[in-house]
Design a protein around this motif. Structure first.
Motif, PDB file in Angstrom:
ATOM      1  N   UNK A 114       0.833  -1.203   0.000  1.00  0.00           N
ATOM      2  CA  UNK A 114       0.000   0.000   0.000  1.00  0.00           C
ATOM      3  C   UNK A 114       0.869   1.256   0.000  1.00  0.00           C
ATOM      4  N   UNK A 115       1.996   1.226   0.694  1.00  0.00           N
ATOM      5  CA  UNK A 115       2.842   2.413   0.827  1.00  0.00           C
ATOM      6  C   UNK A 115       3.733   2.653  -0.386  1.00  0.00           C
ATOM      7  N   UNK A 116       4.024   1.616  -1.170  1.00  0.00           N
ATOM      8  CA  UNK A 116       5.032   1.774  -2.214  1.00  0.00           C
ATOM      9  C   UNK A 116       4.540   1.652  -3.641  1.00  0.00           C
ATOM     10  N   UNK A 117       3.417   0.983  -3.877  1.00  0.00           N
ATOM     11  CA  UNK A 117       3.036   0.674  -5.254  1.00  0.00           C
ATOM     12  C   UNK A 117       1.705   1.320  -5.646  1.00  0.00           C
ATOM     13  N   UNK A 118       1.589   1.605  -6.935  1.00  0.00           N
ATOM     14  CA  UNK A 118       0.329   2.050  -7.520  1.00  0.00           C
ATOM     15  C   UNK A 118      -0.477   0.798  -7.842  1.00  0.00           C
ATOM     16  N   UNK A 119      -1.776   0.822  -7.575  1.00  0.00           N
ATOM     17  CA  UNK A 119      -2.611  -0.344  -7.842  1.00  0.00           C
ATOM     18  C   UNK A 119      -3.069  -0.326  -9.300  1.00  0.00           C
ATOM     19  N   UNK A 120      -2.712  -1.350 -10.085  1.00  0.00           N
ATOM     20  CA  UNK A 120      -3.158  -1.388 -11.472  1.00  0.00           C
ATOM     21  C   UNK A 120      -4.657  -1.683 -11.604  1.00  0.00           C
ATOM     22  N   UNK A 121      -5.273  -2.243 -10.579  1.00  0.00           N
ATOM     23  CA  UNK A 121      -6.688  -2.595 -10.652  1.00  0.00           C
ATOM     24  C   UNK A 121      -7.578  -1.377 -10.445  1.00  0.00           C
ATOM     25  N   UNK A 122      -7.348  -0.626  -9.359  1.00  0.00           N
ATOM     26  CA  UNK A 122      -8.226   0.508  -9.053  1.00  0.00           C
ATOM     27  C   UNK A 122      -7.560   1.861  -9.276  1.00  0.00           C
ATOM     28  N   UNK A 123      -6.311   1.881  -9.738  1.00  0.00           N
ATOM     29  CA  UNK A 123      -5.600   3.099 -10.119  1.00  0.00           C
ATOM     30  C   UNK A 123      -5.472   4.117  -8.993  1.00  0.00           C
ATOM     31  N   UNK A 124      -5.080   3.671  -7.794  1.00  0.00           N
ATOM     32  CA  UNK A 124      -4.846   4.599  -6.686  1.00  0.00           C
ATOM     33  C   UNK A 124      -3.350   4.787  -6.485  1.00  0.00           C
ATOM     34  N   UNK A 125      -2.988   5.928  -5.951  1.00  0.00           N
ATOM     35  CA  UNK A 125      -1.586   6.274  -5.727  1.00  0.00           C
ATOM     36  C   UNK A 125      -1.044   5.550  -4.497  1.00  0.00           C
ATOM     37  N   UNK A 126       0.278   5.456  -4.369  1.00  0.00           N
ATOM     38  CA  UNK A 126       0.851   4.870  -3.159  1.00  0.00           C
ATOM     39  C   UNK A 126       0.377   5.604  -1.912  1.00  0.00           C
ATOM     40  N   UNK A 127       0.082   4.847  -0.879  1.00  0.00           N
ATOM     41  CA  UNK A 127      -0.391   5.412   0.372  1.00  0.00           C
ATOM     42  C   UNK A 127      -1.900   5.463   0.481  1.00  0.00           C
ATOM     43  N   UNK A 128      -2.612   5.202  -0.608  1.00  0.00           N
ATOM     44  CA  UNK A 128      -4.072   5.226  -0.626  1.00  0.00           C
ATOM     45  C   UNK A 128      -4.603   3.799  -0.612  1.00  0.00           C
ATOM     46  N   UNK A 129      -5.678   3.573   0.141  1.00  0.00           N
ATOM     47  CA  UNK A 129      -6.251   2.230   0.216  1.00  0.00           C
ATOM     48  C   UNK A 129      -6.905   1.841  -1.104  1.00  0.00           C
ATOM     49  N   UNK A 130      -6.829   0.556  -1.431  1.00  0.00           N
ATOM     50  CA  UNK A 130      -7.514   0.041  -2.608  1.00  0.00           C
ATOM     51  C   UNK A 130      -9.017   0.078  -2.374  1.00  0.00           C
ATOM     52  N   UNK A 131      -9.762   0.175  -3.457  1.00  0.00           N
ATOM     53  CA  UNK A 131     -11.213   0.211  -3.330  1.00  0.00           C
ATOM     54  C   UNK A 131     -11.851  -0.643  -4.404  1.00  0.00           C
ATOM     55  N   UNK A 132     -13.105  -0.978  -4.167  1.00  0.00           N
ATOM     56  CA  UNK A 132     -13.891  -1.749  -5.115  1.00  0.00           C
ATOM     57  C   UNK A 132     -15.271  -1.112  -5.159  1.00  0.00           C
ATOM     58  N   UNK A 133     -15.593  -0.466  -6.254  1.00  0.00           N
ATOM     59  CA  UNK A 133     -16.876   0.202  -6.369  1.00  0.00           C
ATOM     60  C   UNK A 133     -17.010   1.404  -5.454  1.00  0.00           C
ATOM     61  N   UNK A 134     -15.924   2.075  -5.143  1.00  0.00           N
ATOM     62  CA  UNK A 134     -15.962   3.248  -4.284  1.00  0.00           C
ATOM     63  C   UNK A 134     -15.807   2.945  -2.802  1.00  0.00           C
ATOM     64  N   UNK A 135     -15.832   1.692  -2.412  1.00  0.00           N
ATOM     65  CA  UNK A 135     -15.687   1.295  -1.012  1.00  0.00           C
ATOM     66  C   UNK A 135     -14.312   0.694  -0.792  1.00  0.00           C
ATOM     67  N   UNK A 136     -13.667   1.091   0.306  1.00  0.00           N
ATOM     68  CA  UNK A 136     -12.344   0.528   0.637  1.00  0.00           C
ATOM     69  C   UNK A 136     -12.467  -0.971   0.880  1.00  0.00           C
ATOM     70  N   UNK A 137     -11.452  -1.714   0.494  1.00  0.00           N
ATOM     71  CA  UNK A 137     -11.465  -3.164   0.721  1.00  0.00           C
ATOM     72  C   UNK A 137     -11.455  -3.445   2.217  1.00  0.00           C
ATOM     73  N   UNK A 138     -12.136  -4.495   2.653  1.00  0.00           N
ATOM     74  CA  UNK A 138     -12.225  -4.776   4.095  1.00  0.00           C
ATOM     75  C   UNK A 138     -10.869  -5.087   4.714  1.00  0.00           C
ATOM     76  N   UNK A 139     -10.668  -4.577   5.907  1.00  0.00           N
ATOM     77  CA  UNK A 139      -9.442  -4.866   6.656  1.00  0.00           C
ATOM     78  C   UNK A 139      -8.197  -4.202   6.097  1.00  0.00           C
ATOM     79  N   UNK A 140      -8.355  -3.210   5.221  1.00  0.00           N
ATOM     80  CA  UNK A 140      -7.185  -2.545   4.646  1.00  0.00           C
ATOM     81  C   UNK A 140      -6.444  -3.401   3.642  1.00  0.00           C
ATOM     82  N   UNK A 141      -7.121  -4.387   3.061  1.00  0.00           N
ATOM     83  CA  UNK A 141      -6.500  -5.289   2.091  1.00  0.00           C
ATOM     84  C   UNK A 141      -6.133  -4.536   0.815  1.00  0.00           C
TER      85      UNK A 141
END
Length: 103
Positions: free
Chosen positions: A63-90
Motif C-alpha cells: 500500500x505504501x510503495x506501489x500504484x494499484x493497477x486494478x483501481x488506479x490509486x496512488x501509493x499510500x491510498x487504500x484500494x477500493x472496489x466500487x468506491x468502497x475501501x477493501x475490508x481490513x485494509x487489504x
C-alpha cells in the motif's frame, strides 16, 4: 571520548547490508508492532521471527510503495472496489505483485 560505533553508515552501505531481507521490512508491522527495518516478532515481543514478515506487513508495504493497477490509486491510498475501501485494509493481488516487481 569517541562514540563506540563510530560514524553512522551511509545509506548506500545500509541498503547493501539489508539486501537479503524482505523489502516489506521497510515499513513498521501493524500486526506485531515491529519498527521499520526490524524483524517481526511474536505478539509479546519476546521472540524474533525469521523472514518472511507477517502478511499484514507485506500488505502495508504494498500500500505504501506501489500504484494499484486494478483501481488506479496512488501509493499510500487504500484500494477500493466500487468506491468502497477493501475490508481490513487489504490490497488487490495485482498491487502486491506490482510492489514485488518494483522492489
Amino acid at each position: 571520548m569517541t562514540a563506540r560505533w563510530g560514524a553512522p553508515a551511509p545509506d548506500g552501505v545500509r541498503h547493501l547490508l539489508r539486501a537479503d531481507h524482505h523489502p516489506a521490512r521497510a515499513v513498521a508491522c501493524p500486526h506485531c508492532g515491529a519498527h521499520a527495518h526490524a524483524p517481526c516478532t511474536t505478539i509479546s515481543g519476546r521472540r524474533r521471527l525469521p523472514d518472511p514478515p507477517h502478511p499484514s506487513r507485506i500488505t502495508a508495504w504494498a500500500r505504501a510503495t506501489a500504484v494499484c493497477p486494478t483501481c488506479q490509486v496512488a501509493p499510500g491510498t487504500e484500494c477500493h472496489n466500487g468506491g468502497w475501501a477493501l475490508p481490513g485494509g487489504a490490497v488487490h493481488p495485482a498491487r502486491q505483485t506490482e510492489a514485488e516487481v518494483t522492489a
